[in-house]
Design an enzyme around this catalytic site. Structure first.
Site, PDB file in Angstrom:
ATOM      1  N   SER A  90     -44.919   0.895 -50.556  1.00 20.02           N
ATOM      2  CA  SER A  90     -45.800   1.705 -51.404  1.00 20.02           C
ATOM      3  C   SER A  90     -45.334   1.572 -52.842  1.00 20.02           C
ATOM      4  O   SER A  90     -46.107   1.473 -53.762  1.00 20.02           O
ATOM      5  CB  SER A  90     -45.807   3.161 -50.961  1.00 20.02           C
ATOM      6  N   CYS A  91     -44.037   1.573 -53.036  1.00 17.72           N
ATOM      7  CA  CYS A  91     -43.473   1.249 -54.331  1.00 17.72           C
ATOM      8  C   CYS A  91     -42.407   0.209 -54.098  1.00 17.72           C
ATOM      9  O   CYS A  91     -41.545   0.436 -53.290  1.00 17.72           O
ATOM     10  CB  CYS A  91     -42.841   2.455 -55.006  1.00 17.72           C
ATOM     11  N   PRO A  92     -42.383  -0.902 -54.708  1.00 16.15           N
ATOM     12  CA  PRO A  92     -43.280  -1.331 -55.777  1.00 16.15           C
ATOM     13  C   PRO A  92     -44.687  -1.714 -55.316  1.00 16.15           C
ATOM     14  O   PRO A  92     -45.577  -1.819 -56.138  1.00 16.15           O
ATOM     15  CB  PRO A  92     -42.563  -2.533 -56.378  1.00 16.15           C
ATOM     16  N   TYR A 107     -47.867  -0.450 -64.261  1.00 19.14           N
ATOM     17  CA  TYR A 107     -46.939  -0.185 -63.154  1.00 19.14           C
ATOM     18  C   TYR A 107     -47.573  -0.621 -61.848  1.00 19.14           C
ATOM     19  O   TYR A 107     -48.740  -0.327 -61.595  1.00 19.14           O
ATOM     20  CB  TYR A 107     -46.562   1.312 -63.092  1.00 19.14           C
ATOM     21  N   SER A 132     -38.232  -0.245 -53.496  1.00 18.86           N
ATOM     22  CA  SER A 132     -37.714  -0.532 -54.834  1.00 18.86           C
ATOM     23  C   SER A 132     -36.222  -0.821 -54.781  1.00 18.86           C
ATOM     24  O   SER A 132     -35.511  -0.223 -53.981  1.00 18.86           O
ATOM     25  CB  SER A 132     -37.900   0.684 -55.729  1.00 18.86           C
TER      26      SER A 132
END
Ligand code: FAD
Lengths: 80, 390
Positions: free
Chosen positions: A16-18, B191, B290
């Protein structure tokens, strides 16, 4: 000129992130003209992103398939 | 029962937290690192854009008594024969945990090495961050270009944080009307994750930052950036985040590494693909989250639990503070099954980021575990998405 055409598989489920667009950008960087990239994603945003991406980069979306547990996108690299 | 030998490769955030979380009654723990000093990397941002000091500490001061530390660069990890080869010798193990982070490699983009040597960056070393600060201070006007040179970026908010802090500095130095600020990114928006983009992109635009999307850096020549997609940007001052790769260590079998030398790791139990006794945590893995200290922390705790016989599973939780300049901040919060929360900016968020620096070193020892657990429960993405997602 002969070039070996590759199939690149990217499992981006759970990102979902990144987010899956990062995995697509990464696969694009490591690809050659003629390759196909298959991406699995759970983030539905991939559908719009991949379309916009293909338009910008001049590559071809072969299919976008909505499955119950994921989206499967197949792209052909025409330009690098 | 004999103690199990655990070798941890890398004494960064993840490696140290793991070592300090293992009970020494059952485990004989050795950390191998090529450096004896840990650098608090998030402070590179404030060194580059505010001229602040970067805190560092000697690794032996960060670990509990009984844990062995060896300053000895690792050259090869043989997973098949359970051995680690270093410059100084070799180590046999019962369990191995690889926590080697990332290394930057400017040589993969033509022209970038020269730019990096000359202008520095804010992701790789204290000296490079100080170079950025020096350049920004002697800057008198023109085009500043800032962005990441490859799709993988350690700490994904950091490129935008960098450009927002640059704007703040330029504004305070009264150079705004003589400066063009260009931000480039390989993604379709500033982003990558859309919910947080909806929070930060309007702020960037409001502050006059030009955003070049789909800009995948191909090469640099004569003060111009060229993208794979065919666009160009001319610049006077470049601030470019170099590409990231995994550490330069050979593995047996070679197939555990991906094309960028990141370790193929199970995203739930952190095991290296095909091995029960080998784990990878933090930035060194290829798992789909991340690259941030928070992940390294949570993953270290998961591996500690698994090694100590408790069932555990990583949920992909991210929780990255995001500095928006002028004393405000947001957070990037999400998990494997929860989209990123569109978390509204506030002064409190910024304060929490500043607090992180204060408590970082003690958090490595586990001193604040109960606060972290409370905090993570309080900021659960399911709960927050109910509140903030439309
Ligand atoms: C500008 C910036 C801002 C950041 N902001 C944040 C933030 O706000 N929040 C957040 O959570 N994270 C942030 N991070 C990210 C965070 O610093 C990293 O994600 C974190 O340090 C990763 O921990 P790690 O243990 O995986 O790797 P590292 O901490 O990088 O440690 C890796 C260790 O492995 C060692 N090593 C490497 N190769 C070898 C070898 N061959 N032999 C022996 N040892 C080796 C290294 O010397 C190092 O000590 C930021 C990073 C940067 C650059």
């Amino acid at each position: 000129m002969s070039m070996e055409e590759n199939k690149i598989f990217v499992d981006s489920r759970g990102s979902s992130c990144p987010g899956p667009i990062v995995d697509l950008a990464k696969a694009y960087r490591n690809s050659k003209v003629g390759d196909t990239i298959e991406i699995w994603a759970t983030d539905k945003g991939i559908k719009n992103d991949v379309t916009a991406w293909a338009q910008k980069t001049g590559n071809q979306v072969l299919s976008i398939e909505d499955q119950p547990d994921k989206v499967v996108v197949i792209i052909k690299i025409l330009k690098r | 029962m004999e103690k199990k030998r655990v070798v941890i490769v890398g004494g960064g955030a993840g490696g140290i937290i793991l070592a300090n979380s293992l009970n020494q009654k059952d485990f004989d723990v050795t950390i191998l690192d090529k450096s004896d000093t840990q650098v608090f990397q998030p402070a590179f941002l404030y060194a580059a854009f505010m001229g602040k000091e970067v805190p560092t500490k000697k690794i032996p001061k960060l670990i509990k008594k009984g844990i062995k530390f060896k300053l000895d660069p690792v050259k090869k990890v043989d997973l098949t024969n359970k051995k680690v080869f270093t410059e100084g010798g070799e180590y046999a193990y019962d369990y191995i945990v690889v926590a080697t982070g990332t290394m930057s490699d400017a040589s993969t983009v033509s022209g970038l090495k020269e730019i990096d040597d000359k202008y520095g960056d804010y992701h790789t070393s204290i000296e490079n961050a100080q170079r950025v600060w020096k350049n920004l201070n002697s800057f008198k006007g023109g085009t500043i270009v800032l962005g990441q040179a490859s799709p993988i970026c350690k700490c994904p908010p950091s490129p935008i944080e960098g450009v927002l802090l640059t704007e703040m500095l330029i504004n305070r130095r009264k150079l705004k009307d003589r400066t063009k600020l260009v931000f480039f990114t390989p993604y379709p928006r500033a982003y990558s994750a859309e919910p947080i983009n909806n929070v930060v992109e309007p702020i960037m635009k409001e502050r006059g930052i030009q955003i070049m999307t789909f800009f995948d850096l191909d090469h640099i020549d004569a003060n111009t950036l060229y993208s794979l997609e065919g666009d160009q940007i001319k610049f006077d001052l470049p601030i470019i985040i170099p590409p990231f790769k995994g550490a330069k260590i050979d593995y047996e079998p070679k197939t555990v590494l991906d094309d960028d030398r990141f370790i193929k790791t199970d995203k739930f139990n952190m095991r290296i693909q095909g091995f029960d006794d080998a784990f990878a945590i933090g930035d060194a893995t290829n798992i789909p989250t991340s690259k941030a200290g928070v992940g390294a922390h949570l993953e270290a705790k998961i591996v500690a639990n698994i090694l100590q016989g408790k069932e555990d599973k990583f949920d992909g939780r991210t929780n990255c503070p995001f500095d928006l300049g002028y004393g405000k901040g947001t957070f990037v919060i999400g998990s494997y099954d929860q989209p990123v929360v569109p978390y509204p900016p506030s002064r409190l968020n910024h304060f929490e980021k500043m607090m992180m620096e204060k408590i970082y070193w003690s958090s490595l020892k586990g001193t604040f575990d109960f606060i972290f657990n409370l905090y993570f429960r309080h900021t659960d993405p399911i709960k927050l998405n109910k509140k903030f997602s439309k």
